[in-house]
Scaffold this active site. Structure first.
Site, PDB file in Angstrom:
ATOM      1  N   HIS A 205      23.132 125.145 107.108  1.00 40.13           N
ATOM      2  CA  HIS A 205      22.077 124.297 106.428  1.00 40.13           C
ATOM      3  C   HIS A 205      22.605 123.517 105.275  1.00 40.13           C
ATOM      4  O   HIS A 205      22.240 122.596 105.040  1.00 40.13           O
ATOM      5  CB  HIS A 205      20.971 125.265 106.169  1.00 40.13           C
ATOM      6  CG  HIS A 205      20.089 125.502 107.386  1.00 40.13           C
ATOM      7  ND1 HIS A 205      19.039 126.517 107.155  1.00 40.13           N
ATOM      8  CD2 HIS A 205      20.120 125.192 108.513  1.00 40.13           C
ATOM      9  CE1 HIS A 205      18.507 126.712 108.598  1.00 40.13           C
ATOM     10  NE2 HIS A 205      19.321 125.740 109.112  1.00 40.13           N
ATOM     11  N   CYS A 519      26.518 111.600 124.307  1.00 44.00           N
ATOM     12  CA  CYS A 519      25.412 111.872 122.965  1.00 44.00           C
ATOM     13  C   CYS A 519      25.930 113.026 121.992  1.00 44.00           C
ATOM     14  O   CYS A 519      25.522 113.327 121.116  1.00 44.00           O
ATOM     15  CB  CYS A 519      23.896 112.004 123.358  1.00 44.00           C
ATOM     16  SG  CYS A 519      23.578 113.340 124.316  1.00 44.00           S
TER      17      CYS A 519
END
Ligand code: PEP
Ligand code: MG
Length: 588
Positions: A205, A519
């Site tokens: 994070h 992707c």
């Protein structure tokens, strides 16, 4: 990667050293080192008299209030500067500060000891650390850092303790063992220009937040705490992970050249915003964007993306305790459609599970191998109500643009048939209820499980487009966890098996006249653009931040020449062979 070496330094100064880590957020910075050694909440056992219990509870509650106010301030100050995913980590810390279990436990400890508030915090921290340590899930385990941070902030705010803010860090580079997301945002607000951490991963994070804040970050640089001291001058480069300690004249000259180059490159890239993504031999390549938030959609639009190739909907489900309603989802998907002004918008159905664990109770927390467990479409089919709510929201939003539905983690024809049946039933239901639904909403499959790639012909009649998710395809094909930094190059798209499978899927899709995109992260890595073009790829879906670099690579490419060299690429026997092919191509 540079090797560590010592060199000459002007008399009285510490010698130059070159260290290295893993570049996790791009950018170069020059600054003074501020070393922070690992901090543990070491509070000696401290009991208080029963008559003092209320006063200790009051100290604790006041500290919690102050920590909440700090979090709120930080959120306000950084409003607009954060991508959604990054902002959510601050929300997570704010939620932890409200967590009844954490708070109730602290009150109980103070009363039962009776202990001082500081010691109760330490006991609670150690108790939770044991619970987290026992978890198998790496994602959940890493949440202990968040908890540590929150408990540390409360402790710092206890009346009588030192004021918590580290002042006067302007122009400094923090050198630490790990850094918590909200702390990092605060450090930037105090003037820190880069962060180097001995541990950590590029998928943490903190790393996502650093990229969002444009704060250079290097992780996994094991020697920094022993080799760098406070006041050393550092040059850090978040692209290649290099750290120059006490630079000399030539290093400083290099740094200034690099800065100038970077500024020139940004100006050059800016000019490509309105240019077509067309190769030198005049073939148009579609550059679509990956998005997780409306901010990404805005950036995609601004950089001239031809649509959204992947909207990751699971971010709507993370960091919250209840499921998003049909209306909330509808508005999100509708806004994405409106944001792209009629260009295709590919909404991927829920891809929760594995490392993306939620708090709504949808994902089972007890799987032995969650990456091989109930994730993606498997989870959606196992939770029909949740799947119906999401599909209804997507179908309703289809009235506002060109929406497509993309199904993650497909491994069999049955899964697609099940989704197709649901879509037909829900479309009829919605129309009867008076909702407008687009005449046709194309259905596509993500190719990220090797079985789907190999057996593509068995379900290709059920889909209208394909999107290759190389992040997962690589991990499942090579049996190498995508989140495990320790595996190093074992997890790499530059493996002959990966290239052969990519080539096979692209060729099969094209033979059936279906659009095929990639992707995964490799689509946004401009160094690999020639490789993907050589394999026949004509559609890329990538983070909007990398779109202009890839557009430049496309415009520099000669597709005919690359296709003619595809045979050599596919004949490469190992990573080195593939890298040689890339180097030869770059110099051709
Ligand atoms: C992929 O697996 O390549 C992908 C694009 O999906 P995610 O990274 O969300 O799993
Ligand atoms: Mg995936």
């Amino acid at each position: 990667m540079p090797r560590a070496r010592a060199g000459l330094a002007p008399t009285g100064l510490r010698p130059v050293q070159l260290l290295s880590g893993h570049g996790a957020a791009r950018g170069t910075a020059l600054g003074r080192a501020r070393v922070r050694l690992p901090h543990k909440l070491e509070v000696a056992e401290q009991r208080v008299a029963p008559t003092q219990v209320e006063a200790e509870l009051d100290r604790l509650h006041r500290a919690i209030e102050s920590a909440r106010a700090e979090m709120h301030d930080l959120r306000q100050r950084l409003q607009g500067a954060l991508e959604q995913a990054a902002g959510e980590f601050l929300d997570l810390h704010a939620l932890l500060l409200d967590d009844p279990e954490l708070l109730y436990g602290l009150d109980e400890l103070i009363r039962s000891g009776p202990y001082s508030a500081g010691y109760a915090l330490r006991l609670q921290r150690d108790r939770l650390a044991k619970v987290f340590d026992g978890m198998d899930d790496a994602y959940l385990k890493s949440r202990m850092d968040d908890l540590d941070h929150v408990i540390g902030r409360i402790h710092a705010f206890l009346p009588g303790n030192q004021p918590p803010a580290v002042k006067g860090m302007a122009g400094e580079i923090l050198v630490c063992d790990t850094v918590a997301p909200s702390e990092m945002a605060q450090l930037q607000a105090q003037g820190v220009v880069a962060i180097v951490s001995a541990a950590g991963s590029a998928l943490s994070h903190s790393a996502i937040l650093a990229r969002s804040l444009h704060l250079p970050l290097i992780v996994n640089a094991p020697h920094v705490l022993s080799r760098i001291v406070d006041g050393d001058v550092l040059i850090v480069d978040g692209s290649d992970g290099s750290i120059t300690v006490n630079p000399q004249a030539d290093n400083l000259r290099d740094y200034r050249i690099r800065l100038k180059e970077h500024a020139r490159e940004q100006r050059e890239l800016g000019r490509l915003r309105s240019k077509p993504s067309r190769t030198r031999d005049q073939v148009d390549i579609a550059l679509m964007a990956n998005a997780e938030s409306l901010e990404d959609v805005t950036q995609a639009h601004a950089f001239g993306a031809q649509g959204l190739g992947l909207y990751r909907t699971e971010f709507l489900f993370l960091q919250r305790n209840e499921l998003p309603s049909e209306d909330e989802q509808f508005q999100t998907y509708r806004d994405a459609a409106l944001g792209m002004s009629g260009r295709p918008v590919t909404i991927r159905t829920l891809d929760l599970g594995a490392d993306k664990a939620d708090r709504t109770g949808l994902v089972l927390g007890n799987e032995e191998n969650p990456a091989l467990g109930l994730r993606g479409v498997r989870l959606s089919l196992a939770r029909p109500k949740v799947a119906d709510t999401q599909l209804r929201a997507i179908l309703r939003a289809s009235a506002y643009g060109k929406l497509r539905v993309l199904v993650p983690m497909v491994s069999s024809r049955d899964e697609l048939l099940a989704v197709r049946r649901r879509m037909s039933r829900l479309t009829a239901e919605l129309r009867t209820q008076g909702h407008e639904v687009a005449e046709h909403v194309p259905l596509g499959a993500m190719i990220e499980v090797p079985a789907a790639a190999i057996a593509l012909e068995t379900f290709i009649d059920q889909v209208e487009f394909l999107s290759i998710g190389t992040n997962d395809l690589v991990q499942y094909l090579l049996a190498a966890d995508r989140n495990n930094e320790a595996l190093g190059e074992l997890y790499s798209p530059l493996h002959p098996a990966v290239l052969r499978l990519l080539s096979m899927v692209i060729e099969t899709g094209q033979r059936h006249r279906l659009p095929v995109a990639v992707c995964g992260e490799i689509a946004g890595d401009a160094r690999l653009t020639p490789l993907l073009l050589a394999l026949g790829l004509t559609e890329f879906s990538l983070h909007p931040g990398t779109l202009l670099e890839v557009r430049r690579a496309v415009r520099e490419a000669d597709l005919g020449a690359l296709r003619a060299r595809a045979g050599k690429l596919l004949a490469a026997r190992d990573r080195r062979g593939i890298e040689r092919w890339l180097a030869l191509t770059a110099n051709a």
